[in-house]
Design an enzyme around this catalytic site. Sequence first.
Site, mmCIF file in Angstrom:
data_model
loop_
_atom_site.group_PDB
_atom_site.id
_atom_site.type_symbol
_atom_site.label_atom_id
_atom_site.label_comp_id
_atom_site.label_asym_id
_atom_site.label_seq_id
_atom_site.Cartn_x
_atom_site.Cartn_y
_atom_site.Cartn_z
ATOM 1 N N ASP A 198 0.881 -1.407 0.100
ATOM 2 C CA ASP A 198 -0.013 0.090 0.112
ATOM 3 C C ASP A 198 0.854 1.415 -0.103
ATOM 4 O O ASP A 198 1.766 1.353 0.835
ATOM 5 C CB ASP A 198 -0.783 -0.003 1.051
ATOM 6 C CG ASP A 198 -1.828 1.266 1.392
ATOM 7 O OD1 ASP A 198 -2.737 1.229 0.407
ATOM 8 O OD2 ASP A 198 -1.751 1.952 2.126
ATOM 9 N N THR A 256 0.660 4.503 0.695
ATOM 10 C CA THR A 256 0.808 5.257 1.900
ATOM 11 C C THR A 256 1.023 4.696 2.923
ATOM 12 O O THR A 256 0.513 3.671 3.408
ATOM 13 C CB THR A 256 -0.671 6.096 2.015
ATOM 14 O OG1 THR A 256 -1.023 6.619 0.856
ATOM 15 C CG2 THR A 256 -0.652 7.124 3.053
ATOM 16 N N ASP A 272 -1.255 -0.047 6.578
ATOM 17 C CA ASP A 272 -1.427 0.610 7.878
ATOM 18 C C ASP A 272 -2.746 1.164 8.405
ATOM 19 O O ASP A 272 -2.965 1.719 9.315
ATOM 20 C CB ASP A 272 -0.373 1.723 8.052
ATOM 21 C CG ASP A 272 -0.576 3.001 6.948
ATOM 22 O OD1 ASP A 272 -1.194 2.729 5.978
ATOM 23 O OD2 ASP A 272 0.308 3.927 7.119
#
Length: 804
Positions: free
Chosen positions: A296, A298, A564
């Site tokens: 991912d 970000t 996250d």
Amino acid sequence: MDGLISVAHGLTSEQVASAKANHIPRRSSRSLSAILRANVFTLFNLVIGVLWALILIFGEWQDSLFGLVIVANALIGIIQELRAKRTLDRLAVINEAPVRVRRDGAEREIHPRDVVLGDLILLGPGDRLLVDGEVVRSDGLEIDESLLTGEADAVHKQPGDQVLSGSFAVAGSGAFVSTRVGTDAYAAKLAEEASKFHLAHSELRAGVANFIKYITWLVIPIGALLIYSQLHNSADLRTAVTGAVAGIVTMIPEGLVLMTSIAFAVGVVRLGRRQCLVQELPAIEGLARVDVLCLDKTGTLTAGGMDLGEVLPVGDGTARTTQAQPGDRAAHTEPGDHTAHAARAVPVDRRPADEALAALANLDEHPNATAEAIRARYPAAPRGWTARSTVPFSSARKWSGADFGEHGAWVLGAPDVLLRGGACLDRATELAATGTRVLALCRTASLAGTERGEAAVEPVALITLEQRIRPDARETLGYFAEQGVTLKIISGDNPLAVSAIATGLGIPGGERSIDARTLPHDDPAKLGELLDTHTVFGRVSPQQKREFVAALKARGHTVAMTGDGVNDVLALKDADLGIAMGAGSPATKAVAQVVLLDDRFATLPHVVGEGRRVLANIERVSNLFLTKTFYAIVLSLTVGLAGMEFPFAPRHSTLTNALVIGIPAFFLALAPTLERSEPGFVPRVLRFAVPAGVLCAVAVLVSFWAAHSGTSTLLEDQTAAVITLFLTTWWVLVLIARPLNWWRVVLVGAMAVLFAAGLALPFVREFFALEPGDLGNDLTAVGVSLVAALMTSVAVKLAGTLRP
């Protein structure tokens, strides 16, 4: 009224002291008593203990040295697991996110175990619910209950609604009063299992367990046959008992389970030192098998936080457009529909972009990264901008907004979601292609209509945000490329922007990007093909991330997923290996098997490397132990059926096993390696151990028969057999230790030197009952060993080419 005041101010200190606390036993590892029981009271310890007692009664104490393996196994196993327990317990405490509550009228953060019944618990995006309760305040609060219900859609919660532990907030904010805590909470067991140090399914452990099970069943009849044969044909009881015990003990791979446990435990400790929490031991095995890593963007490629770049007002009427959403009805409204009027009535002029941005960024008391970046330039909301209603940001919507009354309703989000065509969207696409994150600030006629795709929106400004690339990202990504791990960059951002970042970091195929909204939803096979041929995926929804994992697994890949945010939870849960960042949401860390507590993306190569080390080395160790088992089975069957004396005594077996198995296995189990493990652990081990074990047994029998047919003593005959046994199994060790580097050459060379020293030193010969006095027997043993070593090399190579 008193009840409302109590809810607004939370519990008092006196009420907290007398309320029921949220006590749930932490189970990040086994208890001390469980560790002792698991390492002491085992089937192998029982079998070896009985054989040990027989030797102490009927034989000489030197032949009972094999019994020390019980003490060694237990002590090493207990010590290693206690070390792992301390590491896990310490990291588990670090991993427990604090809970925000209101007490005595003030907000504070407390430990999850300090929550009590009746506490007023505050919620923001990403917060995990640890207890059950009733909502008392909701500002666009949305709760994801997928871990409980399996439904992916978030649920809007209003005051009076019930919330359950095990769920988590994905958007908005709010508060609830705890109504069930501790073991009374609905998902107490689920929460406990999420951080439990337990043994999930593992091909490696299952393979070792199957070996142990089948060998146990073989030991019983073969051992009985051997005992009968030795008692029936031996001259005295002592010789019969020691011969039978020697055969049975050699059949038992007593160190295999120990070395497997040590390798796992040491892996946990090593990763713990790098601030990496392994919540499930088999996760280490999963690390070694990963061939696709989904990142991912970000929080993994980019560091936390962003910087506000430019605010570019939109000045021409060509940019005006309506929102692009499925089921858009803006062009097909009924008479009297207020949305039709709004679509025609929105005037084209410059809007107060700065004021609107400041107002939107300062709405949420728990801002996300985007709002924090805007707040850095606009620290306070303008006077008079009070929100009448809000729509919080969510990864599914990809925008947020608020209605400020006389100042109008404003939305801020992804341009390609809010806009459809026009110069404004073209300009946003150009900016995104440079790697800049771009947002559109728009004015809308109705927040509710915008959410349904019915209201018109007018672009007012484009907002650019500069993302902070992790300094260690390039080196880490290069490692995965070298190791043959395919990278898939999955993001909710514009695919062009993500592709620019991926290309800049040197990710292979980073230029091959695709908008996930164009991907098929009802054709998993086609989706899998596109996933294999593309590297970057933008505008990915939370549900799509889960579909990506399923499609990749269906094509035979072993998939690891990092993340996250709360939008990553479902994909992390379904992946073969879920890796969460320590600064991520509590819900993300709860479902991941591995948590990078220090948020260092550069830790991932060490994580993968540790998994490969554990699996490759356990396979080597298994080859050693099971070669011994198979040659012992062949020897015992032959001796039992032929009615001959056993070719060596227990102390002989202790010596050779220590030099070619025990000592080398300890070093090999902990050695570094970069080999990626493949499925098929059990067949590979059998293809090596069966031919190697059979040829070792045949060589020992030939040497013993040749020596026994002459005029030498039984001790000289057994010494010739021991020389053959050592040389053939030492060659097996050489084959297993490949590829040979300097320390492996030193290791196998040292074992040969120690054996030669044992034959040369009188006190060692006497202790281990060795008598290399007959030169003819000894030279015959060496010659037989050379032939057996050559045949073993050929047989193992041929067997390795066979595939089921």
